[in-house]
Design an enzyme around this catalytic site. Structure first.
Site, PDB file in Angstrom:
ATOM      1  N   SER A 191       3.991  -2.261   9.380  1.00  0.00           N
ATOM      2  CA  SER A 191       5.306  -2.798   9.747  1.00  0.00           C
ATOM      3  C   SER A 191       5.190  -3.932  10.748  1.00  0.00           C
ATOM      4  O   SER A 191       4.302  -3.959  11.582  1.00  0.00           O
ATOM      5  CB  SER A 191       6.158  -1.696  10.389  1.00  0.00           C
ATOM      6  OG  SER A 191       6.369  -0.669   9.484  1.00  0.00           O
ATOM      7  N   GLU A 214       0.451   8.309   0.465  1.00  0.00           N
ATOM      8  CA  GLU A 214       1.152   8.819   1.642  1.00  0.00           C
ATOM      9  C   GLU A 214       2.247   9.796   1.220  1.00  0.00           C
ATOM     10  O   GLU A 214       2.655  10.660   1.979  1.00  0.00           O
ATOM     11  CB  GLU A 214       1.760   7.634   2.407  1.00  0.00           C
ATOM     12  CG  GLU A 214       2.348   7.996   3.749  1.00  0.00           C
ATOM     13  CD  GLU A 214       3.276   6.903   4.298  1.00  0.00           C
ATOM     14  OE1 GLU A 214       3.471   6.890   5.502  1.00  0.00           O
ATOM     15  OE2 GLU A 214       3.793   6.090   3.514  1.00  0.00           O
TER      16      GLU A 214
END
Lengths: 398, 365, 398, 365
Positions: A129, A244
């Site tokens: 991010s 994930e």
């Protein structure tokens, strides 16, 4: 339709349970149960115990030192460890980077980095991010410019969970500005001790510095730390995100949270009776329990399909949304259950072994921090809004 | 007028520095406390006979909505709660405390809840025994907001009857530093401080008794009704700020190439949040307009309003964070403070589930 | 903040209550209470009673034969009539067309049509919606072409409520295809007996033919039936919609529905006790009652502001959304309250005075039809989705 | 296999003409009833010993999900319910009725609920008195689905004990046309017919008794658990159709210049609907997988599933209509039939609120 476990699976469950009874340190499970802070050393201790047994990397193939479990076995392991209140396995090296290196890394990278993950030589963190990007991960602004045998990295990453413990970070960086935003991204491994890296903690609303900003100022990274091909990083990033998403439903966490809640409402008194006897409070618990019973079965359906070879698609988005909503509701009910003792906000009490004991009953002290902290569940890993859009487009074809 | 002045003052006074001073000190900013005292804000909470210039439900609404909007944690609610009891029951000597509280020269607190009493106002197990020329009491008081800072603490104890009898609850005024009171002071999630009080055989003179022996329940209920209205108004103010911050964020934050406020799903959720905040405002109005009504009517509105405002507070806190995304989770961004304040509204004076059940019982009675 | 009623307003309330006690026929209020079908003659009877008192057109100024009430007085009248279970006033002539004619009609049109509305000479219906247009009212396809002293109308209207009783319809028609869709619309008054008009009932999911399709096949309408100017009809249409939105919250209907529900749950038995003593059912009723208490106050705030001269803007959108959600929840709870007797679906039982009595208790028979029918509340008059978009844009400025 | 065949068959057979025939006749289509019988569908509801070829929970799920998906109202649930009781308790003569029901040559119904019993299986006030060489009974039975059409009605009556005693409930098999039974037949909102039965001193021979006198409660509970699973599967099928129709509509219907399915608010609501339908599917699986479990486990799943499916049924019916707008309100468009069916799911075998409370009690026991 058969959702029953086979005899082999039942035996595996018994083996996990026996292992936990013997090897999981009481000190660690006490911390987890009370919601106290886990230190870096706590995670490392637990990783080492699992690694010794060969169970640290359940999702890795055996050739790389993993347990090679299928989805059902991983599910069983997850259920047992959460219900025994084991520390979670820190996912950055094991669940995220490992599979990417196994699939896209060079032989040298695999041989060097994978054992270090298992042995705890490296603590990885994630540089995906960036400020202002939110769920739009392809909007990568951090640049890596080639300079001889190095990339020179400049920019900033954020929401780097437990970055304060890490010595390594895997990053998405922009190596080209041509084509679509997804096309010029590369996947780099960067040493956190390199000159030019600054880590700044971000305190969250529960008062904890769980995440960080990481700044890169002319950081020189050897080109040997490029994973796969230059400008193909988006492919690896998406692969990582898919991995994930195993256990995205968080059934184990939800079950453990519900069990804790049920214990509390037997101890809390309301108007002279245990809180569990309040019909409205009991009904709220029942509603979330019933939702969880159904969600656990949805999860098993997806897990079974995965074992049968079907890749989970938008189903995992459904599990993400429902799973996080259920866990957040359990957190909210736990906060509600402890009554006025939800208000004390004593950070030191979350530290095991300090003099500052809890205010009120010990079970109350983590209720509010956990409620606040888990608001993140519906935001990170692709916000629930993003998941709903995926569902609408992929399944409903809107 | 008070509203405008207060909003302007707090808009200037609640600075990061003031918040930091509160956090590092005793949970509130001494400067803002002085500023509020100079404006005479506490006077709006009491009638003229009591030494104030207001005291009606809508006066409470005005003051506390602004305090909530600013997100500041000076212990004004404790002045209303403890001061209200002193004003209602106190003799002349005791009544002077109200004047001093209005001036801002003393701080007050109410120590009523016990570790096991949860939201039950009638439940008092700590006993006070008459002996010699005074009283002795032994027991614990939980989450006494401003308990360590208060110059005087109004404390309840049972002088007769069983744990949930309405009769038999007495109130006493304890000055700070009374021997035999052990205090643990700590911060609260919504801001401010509270304390655990352990009374270890405290001795109180006869003059400490507030009102008639064993007859405090009515005044306690009235004080809690007024404090509930104030807390709900505080929540309303905090909701307004959360919605303002969210609206601003939706307009400025861009994702996938446009302001996220252009996404229809977020527009509709923002609209739903707004509708619910207007519901909460009306609920606060309903309670503030019925504080002087007969007990039954008043208490029905207490539970209706606390239920609804508690529910909306949760919705607004959670939706505001969610619509902000990650930034809404951080301590340094302003929203977090308001979201935490809203998330604690349910934990004082009864949560939304408790009051829903109580509303049903009151309606059936 | 003063939401108390003045002495004059209290006296007015007493007067309305006295009038209802004396003049509202028991036969009609029985029908309304039981949810039985109201016939055309029932409405006409009630209109005549109100008109005799001068109370039929509460929203019209006295110069046109109305009562000239302000918003608070209208609110009081509405509260009292709904709680007395009076038939509703049919809105098409009185609440919709009347104000438009008063503002935009010619003197001749006012003098001719307005008294006929009050006297019941005409039953008006509404020709706004067209198939496929939904909440996009400006998408008018029905055309009116000038031919001498007439317009020739072709096209189709739909969702025409109680069109089967009407002898007149006011219509939005397209008189020009130039400019924006809103610019070429005109407002025409059309006689339903004209040749070329066909009315086809649409049966709704409650089994009732409440709405209709109206077809126009070369219908000749005299130009004297044009209201205002040609191509300016959208202005008049919007004015009408604003007026339609008075009492948009439906507080009176909600109060009456809640009172009926509370009566039922005292009579229904669950596990040997009155249903009202079931804590979960009681809590669901309490939740909607609490929401209604707040919404009623929001409504009064808007009404007071209207009397003080503030035009209600997006506030009425908030009232529309919350008001319809509350009424629908009361309908759903009423259906739930009657238990298995929600299932019988006996259309004839809704006809007063027939041999087919209700199956089960009389209070049960209308629960399901009303639940089904009132799903329309969140769809018509600008769907709740449209209202939320208005709120987002007008108040939040998104 | 059965599932595919059944889906194909019903896809062809449930035509507007068949629905009209059902509506104008006795609530179901005789042709489809025959068709289902020829396919042997009812056989899937019974074990081999009982004369079927299935009988497990997932067999019920298969059959009823398809019936619900097609939205047809042949009285198959009544075969499961009444036939299940006969199969469980009947002697050889009575057991022949199950075979005939499987063949499709007789229709069945269960008359158990009383006007005041609501969702309480144990509550039976109608009494049966032994006398002469048989029984007489007097009382009323409410909303007996297929009651007027059934060739045989299984009827409960209390031969001993008080209104809510578990002991003392007996079952009898009444052939159609038994003297002293007054029947009022009427249509149901979900499709099909039901009847009010008034027994005015009906005389029953000893051979009418089904199972041991006074010992029917266990079999009634089992039959209701299985029927609840079937009804929930039916609801699941109806939800699937409602979602399919809604998805198609969102893709084709244009408003303000684009397909309404491009509006993000509707996309997210459609996604939420889908998530909840998957929750409902899992709940049905949970119940079907626990029909053979011990009573306590089974009944916990009965209440968990009926609660959740009831809630989702309401959501899906209401959201499907809302997303369609006006057209969703009309009888002639296909959705209405499914929305009505879903809205009635709560009214048989207990609604979502009832089962939430029951779940709490079962968990606490």
């Amino acid at each position: 339709m058969d959702l029953n476990f086979t005899d082999e699976q039942k035996a595996f469950r018994a083996e996990v349970r026996g292992f936990l009874a013997e090897k999981l340190p009481q000190r660690l499970s006490d911390k987890v149960r009370l919601g106290q802070r886990l230190e870096k050393a706590d995670y490392e201790e637990w990783h080492a115990i699992l690694n010794e047994k060969g169970w640290l990397a359940g999702n890795w193939p055996e050739e790389h030192g993993g347990a090679g479990w299928n989805a059902v076995e991983r599910h069983i392991f997850e259920e047992e460890t959460t219900s025994a209140a084991a520390p979670r396995i820190v996912p950055f090296g094991l669940a995220m980077l490992g599979p990417v290196l196994q699939k896209f890394g060079s032989k040298e990278q695999q041989d060097y980095w994978l054992p270090r993950i298992l042995n705890g030589d490296d603590w990885w963190c994630q540089g995906y991010s960036e400020p202002g990007a939110g769920s739009d991960l392809a909007s990568v602004k951090t640049t890596a410019e080639r300079d001889g045998d190095h990339y020179v990295v400049n920019g900033q990453k954020t929401w780097t969970t437990l970055g304060q413990y890490a010595n390594m970070i895997f990053c998405l960086v922009r190596t080209s500005k041509e084509g679509k935003p997804q096309e010029g991204i590369s996947f780099l491994l960067i040493d956190m001790d390199d000159p030019g890296i600054t880590v700044r903690p971000i305190v969250l609303i529960d008062g904890e510095p769980e995440v960080n900003e990481v700044f890169f100022d002319n950081v020189r990274v050897p080109v040997t730390n490029l994973v796969g091909e230059e400008n193909k990083g988006w492919t690896y990033a998406k692969y990582l995100l898919t991995h994930e998403r195993t256990n995205i439903a968080g059934v184990g966490f939800a079950n453990a949270g519900l069990a804790n809640l049920k214990r509390i409402v037997k101890l809390e008194q309301s108007e002279g009776r245990p809180l569990i006897e309040d019909p409205l409070f009991a009904a709220r618990i029942a509603e979330v329990e019933i939702a969880l019973m159904a969600m656990a079965t949805t999860n098993l359906r997806v897990v079974s399909a995965a074992v049968a070879g079907q890749a989970p698609g938008a189903e995992s988005s459904m599990l993400k949304v429902k799973g996080t909503v259920i866990r957040q509701e359990i957190n909210a009910l736990t906060k509600a259950a402890v009554g006025p003792y939800a208000m004390p906000f004593v950070s030191e009490a979350l530290e095991a072994g300090t003099n500052a004991g809890p205010v009120g009953p010990a079970y109350a002290m983590a209720a509010t921090p956990q409620y606040l902290n888990n608001r993140k569940l519906s935001i990170y890993g692709g916000s629930n809004e993003v998941q709903k859009t995926i569902i609408a487009k992929a399944i409903l074809e809107l | 007028m008070l509203q405008d002045g207060l909003r302007r003052y707090l808009g200037d006074a609640v600075t990061p520095a003031a918040l930091k001073a509160a956090e590092e000190g005793e949970g509130f900013s001494p400067e803002i406390w002085s500023g509020l005292s100079e404006m005479g804000v506490a006077g709006a909470l009491f009638t003229e006979e009591q030494g104030g210039f207001g005291g009606a439900g809508f006066d409470l609404m005005t003051v506390f909505e602004e305090l909530g909007r600013a997100g500041t944690s000076e212990p004004m609610l404790e002045v209303l709660l403890a001061g209200g009891l002193i004003a209602a029951l106190g003799d002349e000597t005791q009544a002077a405390l109200v004047e001093q509280a209005v001036e801002g020269s003393v701080q007050l607190a109410l120590a009523h809840g016990e570790p096991g009493s949860r939201y039950d106002i009638e439940r008092v197990e700590t006993r006070a025994e008459r002996g010699g020329d005074g009283w002795t009491s032994r027991g614990a008081r939980r989450v006494v907001v401003n308990g360590a800072q208060a110059d005087h603490v109004v404390i309840s104890a049972r002088s007769s009857g069983g744990a949930r009898d309405r009769d038999g609850i007495s109130l006493f005024v304890l000055p700070k530093g009374t021997a035999g009171v052990e205090i643990r002071d700590y911060p609260l999630a919504q801001g401010g401080h509270a304390a655990e009080l352990v009374l270890e055989g405290v001795t109180l003179p006869e003059t400490a008794l507030l009102g008639a022996e064993g007859q405090a329940i009515g005044a306690l209920e009235t004080a809690h009704a007024r404090a509930t209205a104030a807390l709900c108004a505080d929540g309303l103010g905090a909701m307004e700020t959360a919605r303002r911050l969210t609206g601003d964020y939706l307009k400025t934050r861009k994702q996938f190439g446009q302001p996220i406020g252009k996404f229809q799903a977020l527009q509709h959720r923002a609209a739903e949040m707004l509708i619910e905040i207007e519901q909460a405002r009306s609920a606060v109005i309903n309670l503030c307009g019925h504080l002087e009504a007969d007990r039954e009517t008043r208490e029905i509105h207490v539970s209706a309003t606390k239920h609804l405002v508690g529910k909306v507070a949760r919705l607004v806190a959670e939706e505001a964070i969610q619509m902000h995304g990650g930034i809404g989770m951080t301590e340094e961004y302003e929203l977090g403070r308001f979201a935490r304040r809203l998330s604690m509204l349910d934990h004082r004076f009864g949560d939304s589930t408790f009051h829903l059940g109580r509303f049903v019982r009151l309606r059936a009675a």
